[in-house]
Motif scaffolding. Structure first.
Motif, short mmCIF file in Angstrom:
data_model
loop_
_atom_site.label_atom_id
_atom_site.label_comp_id
_atom_site.label_asym_id
_atom_site.label_seq_id
_atom_site.Cartn_x
_atom_site.Cartn_y
_atom_site.Cartn_z
N GLU A 161 8.30 14.26 -0.52
CA GLU A 161 7.30 13.62 0.16
C GLU A 161 6.16 13.19 -0.23
OE1 GLU A 161 6.97 16.51 3.41
OE2 GLU A 161 9.14 16.26 3.81
N THR A 162 5.61 13.99 -1.25
CA THR A 162 4.34 13.72 -1.94
C THR A 162 4.63 12.46 -3.09
OG1 THR A 162 3.39 16.06 -1.66
CG2 THR A 162 2.43 14.67 -3.54
N LEU A 163 5.89 12.80 -3.70
CA LEU A 163 6.18 11.60 -4.64
C LEU A 163 6.11 10.17 -4.03
CD1 LEU A 163 9.14 12.80 -6.80
CD2 LEU A 163 6.68 12.12 -7.72
N TYR A 164 6.64 10.19 -2.84
CA TYR A 164 6.82 8.87 -1.89
C TYR A 164 5.29 8.33 -1.72
CZ TYR A 164 8.40 5.69 1.65
OH TYR A 164 8.77 4.31 2.50
N LEU A 165 4.49 9.14 -1.43
CA LEU A 165 2.98 8.66 -1.07
C LEU A 165 2.43 8.34 -2.49
CD1 LEU A 165 1.83 11.19 1.57
CD2 LEU A 165 2.81 8.81 1.93
N ALA A 166 2.70 9.04 -3.71
CA ALA A 166 1.93 8.89 -4.70
C ALA A 166 2.59 7.64 -5.28
CB ALA A 166 2.25 10.29 -5.87
N LEU A 167 3.91 7.45 -5.50
CA LEU A 167 4.16 5.81 -5.90
C LEU A 167 3.88 4.89 -4.92
CD1 LEU A 167 7.87 7.14 -6.93
CD2 LEU A 167 6.24 6.30 -8.56
N ALA A 168 3.57 5.13 -3.85
CA ALA A 168 3.12 4.00 -2.84
C ALA A 168 1.57 3.68 -3.29
CB ALA A 168 3.13 4.46 -1.53
N ASP A 169 0.89 4.72 -3.70
CA ASP A 169 -0.44 4.54 -4.12
C ASP A 169 -0.36 3.87 -5.50
OD1 ASP A 169 -3.45 5.44 -4.08
OD2 ASP A 169 -2.95 6.00 -6.13
N TYR A 170 0.50 4.17 -6.41
CA TYR A 170 0.54 3.64 -7.70
C TYR A 170 0.81 1.99 -7.71
CZ TYR A 170 2.60 2.59 -12.29
OH TYR A 170 2.94 2.18 -13.46
N HIS A 171 1.61 1.65 -6.61
CA HIS A 171 1.99 0.19 -6.43
C HIS A 171 0.99 -0.32 -5.49
CE1 HIS A 171 5.53 0.29 -8.70
NE2 HIS A 171 6.14 1.44 -8.08
#
Length: 335
Positions: free
Chosen positions: A206-216
């Motif tokens: 769940e955290t990875l999903y948000l982190a990658l969204a932030d990265y993009h």
């Protein structure tokens, strides 16, 4: 592992349980055949204490609670147990006394996962690269669920096996590229220290999903791990697919580190609730490439086989196997 008992040399049935941060799995075990029956799964959040869920199992399955062995998701090194990813706390001696148990054995959940490895049949394992298993060499097991569990299994000179529980899921997570450094910064801003468990678990997905969204530079609604997995498997959400691929890449690096730590030519085994549900994406991910990407020790990593455990209730079987071995050793000591 902690044992509280008056006489462990018993016959008949016992009750074993595998307790994680989300679910508590119970069953009855025949101490002659070691067959499991009366399996029941409880949501930990529905019960205030361990005693409450044990009483629920006893009453609903109409079984006697006399000899009980449980695996639990936290360190087991004293009488006092404090779960890492759930609020249950208890004294081993206190539970035995309050529940009127003759035997109460408590071991770490990944000590049980390690013990389960000797019970698995070939059709209950899916190999992901590597060579053949050396049956006399150490084995490693890891599993992503509510948290990230790690354990090892070593063969002793007398032919028995010894589980080596640990807290390897709480080591530092190591980024390997620019994207992963961005993920690291995102998680560090939220939690401070970035452990492997912050990435390699259900909550980590769940955290990875948000982190990658932030990265993009994308704004997204937070999703549950189950929803991310569903959307990735269906291919309808490219960010979910990227999240799962990143999860498997990082899992491969972590599993490869375990392989080198103890030269586990007996294999590295992946358990837990997350990976079996995402098997459809594992084969196309960078899991094995990252497992083997170990610089001067690539050849060592390449030779070590990795497996995904597909068996149902492997943890319960591991608790049963530990109980069986404890009984056999106790019997030998009295001869």
């Amino acid at each position: 592992m902690v044992t509280d008992t008056t006489d462990i040399n018993i016959e008949g049935h016992a009750v074993v349980a595998d307790i994680g941060g989300t679910n508590a799995r119970f069953c009855r075990i025949n101490l002659a055949t070691f067959e499991l029956d009366r399996i029941q799964v409880f949501a930990c959040a529905d019960y205030p204490t361990l005693n409450d869920v044990m009483e629920a199992y006893r009453d609903e399955q109409e079984v006697a609670l006399e000899h009980v062995a449980i695996a639990i998701a936290c360190p087991v090194d004293s009488d006092q147990i404090d779960m890492t990813n759930h609020h249950w706390q208890f004294s081993i001696r206190g539970v035995r006394k309050s529940m009127g148990l003759k035997t109460f054995i408590v071991l770490n959940d990944f000590a049980a996962a390690a013990m389960s490895l000797v019970t698995l049949e070939p059709h209950e394992l899916k190999q992901i690269g590597g060579g053949k298993v050396d049956p006399n060499a150490p084995k490693a097991v890891l599993g992503a669920g509510t948290g990230l569990g790690v354990g090892h299994l070593v063969k002793m000179p007398d032919g028995t096996v010894m589980p080596l529980p640990g807290e390897g899921g709480h080591v530092d997570w190591a980024p390997t590229n620019e994207k992963e450094w961005a993920i690291h910064r995102f998680i560090a801003n939220r939690f401070g220290r970035v452990s492997a468990e912050r990435v390699l678990s259900g909550p980590g997905l769940e955290t990875l999903y948000l982190a990658l969204a932030d990265y993009h530079g994308r704004n997204v609604v937070p999703l549950s791990a189950a929803k991310i997995g569903q959307r990735a498997l269906s291919g309808i959400d490219t960010l979910a697919v990227e999240t799962v691929n990143q999860f498997f890449a990082s899992l491969g690096s972590f599993a490869g580190n375990l392989a080198l730590t103890l030269n586990t030519y007996g294999g590295v085994y992946v358990a837990g609730g997350v990976v079996p549900k995402l098997m459809g994406l594992m084969s196309t991910s960078n899991f094995r490439a990252r497992f083997e990407h170990k610089g001067r020790f690539c050849k060592v990593a390449e030779a070590i086989p990795c497996f995904v455990i597909t068996a149902d209730y492997a943890g319960l079987r591991g608790v049963g196997q530990y109980l069986k071995q404890t009984l056999q050793q106790s019997k030998k000591s009295k001869l």
